[in-house]
Write an enzyme that holds these catalytic residues in place. Structure first.
Site, PDB file in Angstrom:
ATOM      1  N   GLU A 260      -2.793  15.879 -27.303  1.00  0.00           N
ATOM      2  CA  GLU A 260      -1.889  15.668 -28.448  1.00  0.00           C
ATOM      3  C   GLU A 260      -1.920  14.213 -28.887  1.00  0.00           C
ATOM      4  OE1 GLU A 260       1.722  16.689 -26.471  1.00  0.00           O
ATOM      5  OE2 GLU A 260       1.386  18.834 -26.643  1.00  0.00           O
ATOM      6  N   ARG A 299       8.029  -1.815 -34.855  1.00  0.00           N
ATOM      7  CA  ARG A 299       7.437  -1.944 -33.522  1.00  0.00           C
ATOM      8  C   ARG A 299       7.563  -3.344 -32.910  1.00  0.00           C
ATOM      9  NH1 ARG A 299       2.866  -1.043 -32.135  1.00  0.00           N
ATOM     10  NH2 ARG A 299       3.209   0.368 -30.408  1.00  0.00           N
ATOM     11  N   TYR A 303       9.651  -2.950 -29.556  1.00  0.00           N
ATOM     12  CA  TYR A 303       8.829  -2.945 -28.328  1.00  0.00           C
ATOM     13  C   TYR A 303       8.185  -4.295 -28.035  1.00  0.00           C
ATOM     14  CZ  TYR A 303       8.690   2.019 -29.738  1.00  0.00           C
ATOM     15  OH  TYR A 303       9.000   3.292 -30.146  1.00  0.00           O
ATOM     16  N   CYS A 329      18.913  -8.784 -43.300  1.00  0.00           N
ATOM     17  CA  CYS A 329      19.942  -9.747 -42.943  1.00  0.00           C
ATOM     18  C   CYS A 329      20.149  -9.783 -41.426  1.00  0.00           C
ATOM     19  CB  CYS A 329      21.209  -9.328 -43.685  1.00  0.00           C
ATOM     20  SG  CYS A 329      22.304 -10.683 -43.926  1.00  0.00           S
ATOM     21  N   TYR A 358       3.559   5.300 -36.094  1.00  0.00           N
ATOM     22  CA  TYR A 358       4.917   4.920 -35.714  1.00  0.00           C
ATOM     23  C   TYR A 358       5.439   3.731 -36.513  1.00  0.00           C
ATOM     24  CZ  TYR A 358       3.598   7.966 -31.857  1.00  0.00           C
ATOM     25  OH  TYR A 358       3.154   9.028 -31.116  1.00  0.00           O
TER      26      TYR A 358
HETATM   27  N1  LLP Z   1       2.784  14.325 -26.936  1.00  0.00           N
HETATM   28  C1  LLP Z   1       4.078  14.087 -26.648  1.00  0.00           C
HETATM   29  C2  LLP Z   1       4.849  15.110 -25.955  1.00  0.00           C
HETATM   30  C3  LLP Z   1       4.651  12.862 -27.010  1.00  0.00           C
HETATM   31  O1  LLP Z   1       5.916  12.615 -26.702  1.00  0.00           O
HETATM   32  C4  LLP Z   1       3.877  11.898 -27.694  1.00  0.00           C
HETATM   33  C5  LLP Z   1       4.460  10.630 -28.111  1.00  0.00           C
HETATM   34  C6  LLP Z   1       2.540  12.192 -27.992  1.00  0.00           C
HETATM   35  C7  LLP Z   1       2.015  13.423 -27.591  1.00  0.00           C
HETATM   36  C8  LLP Z   1       1.646  11.248 -28.736  1.00  0.00           C
HETATM   37  O2  LLP Z   1       1.451  10.049 -28.052  1.00  0.00           O
HETATM   38  P1  LLP Z   1       0.410   8.982 -28.637  1.00  0.00           P
HETATM   39  O3  LLP Z   1      -0.948   9.620 -28.597  1.00  0.00           O
HETATM   40  O4  LLP Z   1       0.814   8.682 -30.023  1.00  0.00           O
HETATM   41  O5  LLP Z   1       0.504   7.804 -27.762  1.00  0.00           O
HETATM   42  N2  LLP Z   1       6.979   4.894 -31.076  1.00  0.00           N
HETATM   43  C9  LLP Z   1       6.127   4.493 -29.970  1.00  0.00           C
HETATM   44  C10 LLP Z   1       5.341   5.643 -29.406  1.00  0.00           C
HETATM   45  C11 LLP Z   1       6.245   6.809 -29.038  1.00  0.00           C
HETATM   46  C12 LLP Z   1       5.473   7.998 -28.567  1.00  0.00           C
HETATM   47  C13 LLP Z   1       6.370   9.183 -28.440  1.00  0.00           C
HETATM   48  N3  LLP Z   1       5.697  10.343 -27.972  1.00  0.00           N
HETATM   49  C14 LLP Z   1       5.223   3.354 -30.415  1.00  0.00           C
HETATM   50  O6  LLP Z   1       5.306   2.957 -31.584  1.00  0.00           O
HETATM   51  O7  LLP Z   1       4.475   2.821 -29.619  1.00  0.00           O
END
Ligand code: LLP
Length: 409
Positions: A260, A299, A303, A329, A358
């Protein structure tokens, strides 16, 4: 894309502006399929990373599936024409109403709590489910996005397998898939293998005779810093495919292998264009003030994430050190602190890189500034524009959803 294209787009559509390259997203999708060379590989793009409709339809046409995490995301994916069997719904803390809504749509549900599993079995004995386990592997690019190990709310503990099996037997559930997701931005290739091993250790025909797939989540990282070493995905991918084939032998049957990916697919395809309107010297700090802000790309604030920023108008300028700030602000409203940049002048256009994942999707309208427009480019052409709301749209939305009440308590 070249600087001059960004300058043209900013001139034409105004700033701030998100620009996405759909061709690059399709390339990343095909890259992953090539790296993980398994005949039954299925990719479910993590829609939460970027929900732009033009990108999603391009992925749908390429055969990609969807990882959805809310009933809203499921409904949106169905609306865009993804077939229910192309969607996995990985819920956490869902309500009974949400559960029933998604159940009725025929989308397979990935359940990560014993309590929800029991309620699912009680409501629909014999239903097909996927089970999310906590792989007990901790990795990711921020503590806030690691989803394995002791400190996370996600997944069922591996050691609770007997409790899972009791519920499965009691309600004759058909467990068609097992799932884990270790975190976002996995730093070490070994973590992928360790997490796979953990899930495979419980995926025996004795425990789960009806399996159709194992799903190993997302987390494929991309470099954000200029000196960051990219992961060798060719080696990682072939290791993954090999291990899965061995697993299939021990399970005794062919299965699908799913991932995913979110960040890997869309991060690098996006750039946030923002114009500098104010240069200010504040004793020790040289501040470049832009027409965007943290609600549009959160981000760095959330983070401490690093995003490369380019001065597209003056790439050869003499280097100076800047705080690159937004128009919100709050003091913390910075895209970068003490960043060496080619001289920035008022009116210069900056490009914030890796803004495809994101960024827009985590955006908001704090300070009542609408999210930017989004344009999608493919093969040297702009193929889609999603317009920024006007101030009037924002106000209509707020006032239009408010009504006076007269309710005694
Ligand atoms: N599958 C599940 C169950 C997830 O919770 C996530 C991400 C993904 C797949 C996809 O993960 P990726 O391949 O994008 O790393 N907002 C954060 C990242 C949060 C990810 C949440 N879940 C950021 O900007 O780094």
């Amino acid at each position: 894309m070249q600087n001059e294209h960004f300058l043209t787009l900013a001139e034409h559509f105004g700033t701030p502006l998100f620009v996405y390259d759909a061709g690059m997203v399709l390339e990343r999708y095909n890259d992953l399929k090539r790296f993980i060379d398994h005949p039954r590989l299925e990719l479910h793009y993590a829609l939460k990373a970027n929900f732009n409709p033009a990108l999603l339809t391009a992925l749908r046409d390429a055969g990609c599936g969807i990882d959805a995490v809310s009933p809203g995301e499921v409904e949106y994916a169905l609306h865009l024409g993804f077939a229910p069997e192309k969607i996995i719904y990985t819920a956490n803390n869902m309500t009974d109403a949400e559960f029933e809504k998604v159940y009725a749509s025929g989308v397979v549900m990935n359940i990560g709590e014993l309590s929800r599993l029991r309620k699912a079995g009680f409501a629909h004995p014999g239903m097909s489910v996927c089970l999310r386990f906590n792989p007990d592997v901790t990795d990711g690019d921020s503590a806030k996005t690691m989803t394995g190990g002791e400190l996370t709310k996600f997944g069922i503990l591996l050691e609770d397998i007997d409790k899972v099996l009791d519920i499965v037997r009691e309600y004759r559930l058909k467990v068609v898939g097992l799932h884990e997701h270790t975190g976002s931005g996995i730093q070490k290739p070994e973590s992928f293998h360790a997490a796979m091993k953990a899930l495979m250790s419980i995926a025996t025909p004795e425990n789960f005779p009806d399996l159709e797939f194992l799903d190993f989540g997302g987390g494929f990282k991309v470099p954000y810093k200029p000196d960051e070493q990219p992961i060798d995905y060719v080696t990682l991918g072939s290791g993954i495919a090999e291990r899965f084939k061995e697993f299939e032998k021990s399970y005794g049957r062919q299965l699908k292998i799913k991932f995913e990916p979110g960040k890997f697919m869309v991060a690098q395809c996006g750039t946030l264009l923002t114009r500098v309107n104010t240069i200010k010297r504040n004793r020790k700090r040289l501040i470049a003030g832009t027409d965007s802000g943290f609600p549009q790309l959160i981000r760095p604030v959330l983070y401490d994430a690093y995003h490369q920023i380019f001065n597209l108008s003056n790439p050869e300028g003499r280097e100076e050190i800047y705080d690159i700030c937004g128009n919100i602000c709050e003091t913390g409203d910075r895209f970068a602190e003490q960043r060496p940049m080619p001289e920035i002048r008022e009116g210069d256009l900056l490009g914030i890189a890796n803004a495809g994942a994101y960024c827009y999707s985590m955006g908001g309208i704090y300070n009542l500034r609408a999210m930017p427009s989004e344009v999608v480019v493919k093969g040297g052409k702009v193929i889609s524009l999603r317009r920024r709301a006007t101030d009037k749209d924002l106000i209509d939305n707020i006032t239009g959803t408010t009504e006076s009440c007269d309710m005694a308590l």
